[in-house]
Write an enzyme that holds these catalytic residues in place. Structure first.
Site: not given
Length: 126
Positions: A30, A32, A34, A50-51, A92
């Site tokens: 996860y 980076g 995508g 975070h995604d 973030d």
């Protein structure tokens, strides 16, 4: 690269004391661009969360929205009047703290540039 991605890098440098780009851009399933499969370790889970957090943001693009924050003591305080940008900042901030808190389990030998076939499981829900 612009907007909050630069700010995210700055937060990671401030809180985790390392470059987000160099340490986290190609890590696990996860970290980076995508994300697929299951998070491989606590650091990869930071990226998964975070995604998911970015996925819940509405009314602005989390990758380009520029937000405001202040540095207080050893932490970050998100500010500003725009609820969307503040939400991006919080995503973030939480991820940068997660990276800091999981540096001891970071394993570049095992998870750096992980082959895509290692990330084929069905993903868990956010």
């Amino acid at each position: 690269v612009e907007g909050s991605l630069v700010q995210f890098e700055t937060m990671i440098m401030k809180l985790a004391k390392r470059s987000g780009f160099f340490w986290y851009s190609f890590y696990g399933c996860y970290c980076g661009w995508g994300g697929h499969g299951l998070p491989q370790d606590p650091t990869d889970r930071c990226c998964f969360v975070h995604d998911c957090c970015y996925g819940k943001v509405t009314n602005c693009n989390p990758k380009t929205a520029t937000y405001s924050y202040t540095e207080e003591n050893d932490g970050i305080v998100c500010g500003g009047d725009d609820p969307c940008k503040k939400q991006v900042c919080e995503c973030d901030r939480v991820a940068a703290m997660c990276f800091r808190d999981n540096k001891d389990t970071y394993d570049s030998d095992k998870y750096w540039k992980l082959p895509p076939q290692k990330c084929q499981e069905d993903p868990e829900p956010c």
